[in-house]
Motif scaffolding. Structure first.
Motif, mmCIF file in Angstrom:
data_model
loop_
_atom_site.group_PDB
_atom_site.id
_atom_site.type_symbol
_atom_site.label_atom_id
_atom_site.label_comp_id
_atom_site.label_asym_id
_atom_site.label_seq_id
_atom_site.Cartn_x
_atom_site.Cartn_y
_atom_site.Cartn_z
ATOM 1 N N TYR A 173 -0.796 14.312 -2.235
ATOM 2 C CA TYR A 173 0.005 13.587 -3.220
ATOM 3 C C TYR A 173 0.486 12.258 -2.645
ATOM 4 O O TYR A 173 0.401 11.201 -3.290
ATOM 5 C CB TYR A 173 1.194 14.436 -3.654
ATOM 6 N N ASP A 174 0.991 12.281 -1.418
ATOM 7 C CA ASP A 174 1.475 11.051 -0.784
ATOM 8 C C ASP A 174 0.342 10.032 -0.630
ATOM 9 O O ASP A 174 0.536 8.826 -0.841
ATOM 10 C CB ASP A 174 2.077 11.369 0.594
ATOM 11 N N LYS A 175 -0.834 10.538 -0.284
ATOM 12 C CA LYS A 175 -1.981 9.638 -0.125
ATOM 13 C C LYS A 175 -2.429 9.087 -1.486
ATOM 14 O O LYS A 175 -2.905 7.947 -1.580
ATOM 15 C CB LYS A 175 -3.132 10.375 0.558
ATOM 16 N N PHE A 176 -2.286 9.887 -2.522
ATOM 17 C CA PHE A 176 -2.613 9.432 -3.877
ATOM 18 C C PHE A 176 -1.692 8.284 -4.289
ATOM 19 O O PHE A 176 -2.150 7.259 -4.808
ATOM 20 C CB PHE A 176 -2.474 10.602 -4.849
ATOM 21 N N ILE A 177 -0.386 8.426 -4.030
ATOM 22 C CA ILE A 177 0.563 7.351 -4.339
ATOM 23 C C ILE A 177 0.202 6.097 -3.555
ATOM 24 O O ILE A 177 0.191 4.980 -4.103
ATOM 25 C CB ILE A 177 2.009 7.794 -4.017
ATOM 26 N N ALA A 178 -0.123 6.272 -2.264
ATOM 27 C CA ALA A 178 -0.479 5.118 -1.426
ATOM 28 C C ALA A 178 -1.761 4.457 -1.929
ATOM 29 O O ALA A 178 -1.890 3.218 -1.922
ATOM 30 C CB ALA A 178 -0.647 5.565 0.027
ATOM 31 N N ALA A 179 -2.724 5.256 -2.388
ATOM 32 C CA ALA A 179 -3.983 4.699 -2.910
ATOM 33 C C ALA A 179 -3.730 3.892 -4.180
ATOM 34 O O ALA A 179 -4.319 2.817 -4.380
ATOM 35 C CB ALA A 179 -4.980 5.822 -3.182
ATOM 36 N N LEU A 180 -2.870 4.405 -5.051
ATOM 37 C CA LEU A 180 -2.515 3.649 -6.257
ATOM 38 C C LEU A 180 -1.857 2.325 -5.879
ATOM 39 O O LEU A 180 -2.157 1.275 -6.453
ATOM 40 C CB LEU A 180 -1.567 4.478 -7.136
ATOM 41 N N TYR A 181 -0.961 2.380 -4.910
ATOM 42 C CA TYR A 181 -0.245 1.182 -4.486
ATOM 43 C C TYR A 181 -1.220 0.167 -3.867
ATOM 44 O O TYR A 181 -1.162 -1.027 -4.165
ATOM 45 C CB TYR A 181 0.840 1.562 -3.474
ATOM 46 N N ASP A 182 -2.140 0.647 -3.013
ATOM 47 C CA ASP A 182 -3.114 -0.242 -2.368
ATOM 48 C C ASP A 182 -3.969 -0.969 -3.386
ATOM 49 O O ASP A 182 -4.390 -2.104 -3.158
ATOM 50 C CB ASP A 182 -4.024 0.559 -1.431
#
Length: 604
Positions: A83-92
């Protein structure tokens, strides 16, 4: 449940799961604009593995929306770190709306020096402030003075539009009278329709006009509108826009989904146009426009008054290519033969000129000309997949070679009734003769010629149509193609470019066609290259009752010492076949050999 990559797998926490589940539709709508970028980021962060990426790529073949949904489905099985990586991917990937929908206080990782605020972080901060500002101010005005921040999709659309317009400008395409007239109409009326046949250059012209317009009126931001959903991304609170709507109602038929949905937007488009917030260029194929005009006439957005017009027609009328422009067109592709230029008077559009050029020059054509055949094959393939009713209309003309208005009546001749039965069986079960005349008229500026109430295929359409039909219905292609195409394109081995190779499985069908031609006294059919293909010759000579048909002395033998010669079948095999063919022919005609050998050719 799909699982992600990396060292942590399993389900999301209940809170994480609910956040995604409660915003599922919103996230799909956001991510669908470029799902593979998000998937690539998750792969780099070790949240997805190779299998996950393969599933997403497969889903994307159906639609980007399906790919976005697949990403969310996989995320559910990636554990709390996923989930945290998903949020970071959206942000990137700058999906800030999605990030702050899920995590309103999110602060993305930055590699910049301490104390330096990036533009992305400024936007993130503004988003964070937004929820507090909404409490006392409903105007939703951000600190930059804009009433709304562009979505990721809108930023992508703006970038794609400028990239396309700059590309067209850099190519320095030929500037025609249609360009200047279209620019004039757009400036005066804020709306321009470009109507033309397939390959007329409508899309390029729309880009050229748009580029010149925004250079003079830079306050308008160009957008390419390829999907009705794109309209949802646009707000006129801050910017003015130039919409470029390519193939408004589709390329190959009137797409019912577009017909049903576009009118719902016409009122809004008209209001924004009248407010000076919007100018519109829309592009349509001629036959789509002709069959949809009744609908456009209902809406003020498209209504023309007596003293003005807001459309240009490229395939006919004063803005079709004149001789000078056709010459410039050929010069652009570095083809400067006077012979070619003198022959293109009756041509219009890319496919027609390209086809003629391929016949008149021995030099290698530029890639764009050489692709004319592939261009039309793609057109026909899409008809076959999207609208077989139109394909069936073209097949009717292809098979009959010429179609009169009498052929299109309910009490049509027997040959037409027989063909319609074949068409309904092989191509389109719903095919009917009703409305055929209207449909053929709509296609007459692109694929057909219509002269003296007679329809026929345009010269450059015949070969591609035969190629495509032979893939889908080889028996039908061999039975109905014209004698000229049979002689020039059909082969039992590859001897000429773009020939149609007939394999052993269809030797019977080819033999039947040859027999029909012999029965119809078309003796020159025996000079077809298939008869000096040993394998086919053996097959043909194995048929019954062909001796009398082959025993004719009027077969074209070609030029012998620069003189046109003719003779019998054995003469032809002797001159053009190999030893195996000659042996087969001599064995077949052994009873008649003395008589055949005594016969002389025309020149003795």
């Amino acid at each position: 449940m799909a699982s992600g990559g990396g060292s942590t797998r399993g389900n999301l926490t209940e809170e994480q799961h609910n956040k995604i589940q409660n915003n599922f539709t919103f996230l799909i709508r956001e991510i669908k604009h470029d799902p593979m970028c998000v998937a690539d980021s998750l792969f780099e962060k070790d949240a997805f593995n190779e299998d996950d990426k393969e599933k997403i790529e497969k889903a994307e073949k159906d639609s980007r929306k399906a790919a976005a949904k697949k990403i969310l489905d996989i995320i559910f099985g990636c554990g709390h770190t996923g989930y945290d990586k998903f949020i970071a991917a959206l942000y990137d990937n700058q999906y800030y709306n999605a990030v702050f929908k899920l995590e309103p206080g999110y602060k993305g990782h930055r590699d910049n020096e301490p104390g330096i605020t990036t533009y992305d972080e400024l936007l993130a901060g503004l988003q964070e402030l937004k929820s507090g500002l909404d409490e006392f101010r409903k105007g939703n005005i951000d600190l930059l003075g804009k009433r709304s921040i562009d979505s990721h999709r809108l930023r992508t659309m703006k970038g794609e539009a400028l990239e396309n317009l700059n590309y067209v400008k850099d190519k320095k395409y030929v500037e025609t009278r249609a360009l200047y007239e279209g620019l004039k109409i757009l400036k005066n009326h804020q709306i321009l329709g470009i109507v033309g046949a397939a390959g007329d250059g409508k899309t390029v012209l729309s880009m050229m006009i748009a580029k010149q317009f925004i250079e003079e009126r830079p306050e308008y931001k160009p957008l390419l509108i390829n999907d009705l959903d794109d309209l949802k991304e646009v707000s006129f609170e801050d910017d003015k826009y130039l919409y470029i709507i390519d193939d408004m109602y589709g390329k190959y038929n009137k797409l019912q989904a577009r017909i049903d949905k576009w009118p719902a937007h016409f009122g809004t488009l008209r209001v924004n146009k009248e407010r000076g917030k919007l100018v519109i260029i829309y592009v349509m194929r001629d036959y789509i426009y002709l069959s949809s005009k009744y609908q456009f006439d209902k809406y003020d957005l498209f209504v023309e008054h007596v003293e003005k017009t807001n459309k240009i027609f490229l395939h006919k009328g004063e803005f079709s290519l004149n001789t000078k422009e056709k010459g410039q067109f050929l010069d652009f592709y570095e083809i400067s033969s006077n012979k070619i230029i003198s022959k293109i008077t009756d041509c219009f559009g890319f496919p027609s000129i390209a086809s003629l050029c391929s016949k008149l020059t021995t030099d290698k054509l530029p890639a764009i000309f050489d692709s004319s055949h592939e261009f039309l094959i793609l057109e026909l393939e899409t008809f076959w997949n999207e609208n077989k009713y139109i394909y069936a209309r073209l097949a009717l003309v292809f098979c009959l070679h010429t179609v009169s208005e009498k052929d299109l009546k309910q009490n049509c001749p027997a040959r037409v009734k027989s063909l319609i039965s074949t068409v309904t069986k092989e191509i389109c079960p719903e095919f009917k003769l009703n409305g055929a005349k209207r449909n053929l008229n709509e296609l007459s500026d692109t694929f057909l010629k219509h002269y003296m109430n007679i329809f026929s295929l345009r010269d450059f359409v015949g070969v591609p149509f035969l190629h495509h039909l032979s893939v889908e219905c080889m028996e039908m292609a061999l039975q109905y193609c014209s004698f000229e195409l049979l002689m020039s394109v059909v082969r039992t081995n590859h001897q000429v470019d773009r020939c149609i190779k007939i394999h052993d499985d269809y030797f019977d069908e080819l033999s039947m066609r040859f027999l029909k031609e012999l029965h119809d006294k078309h003796a020159d059919i025996v000079s077809h290259p298939a008869f000096i293909d040993y394998k086919f010759l053996l097959h043909f000579l194995g048929r019954n009752d062909i001796a009398n048909l082959l025993h004719t002395k009027f077969i074209n033998l070609g030029d012998i010492r620069e003189v046109q010669e003719s003779g019998n079948f054995l003469h032809y095999i002797t001159l053009h076949g190999d030893m195996r063919c000659l042996e087969a022919a001599l064995f077949y005609f052994h009873d008649q050999l003395p008589q055949l050998v005594e016969e002389k050719t025309d020149m003795g």
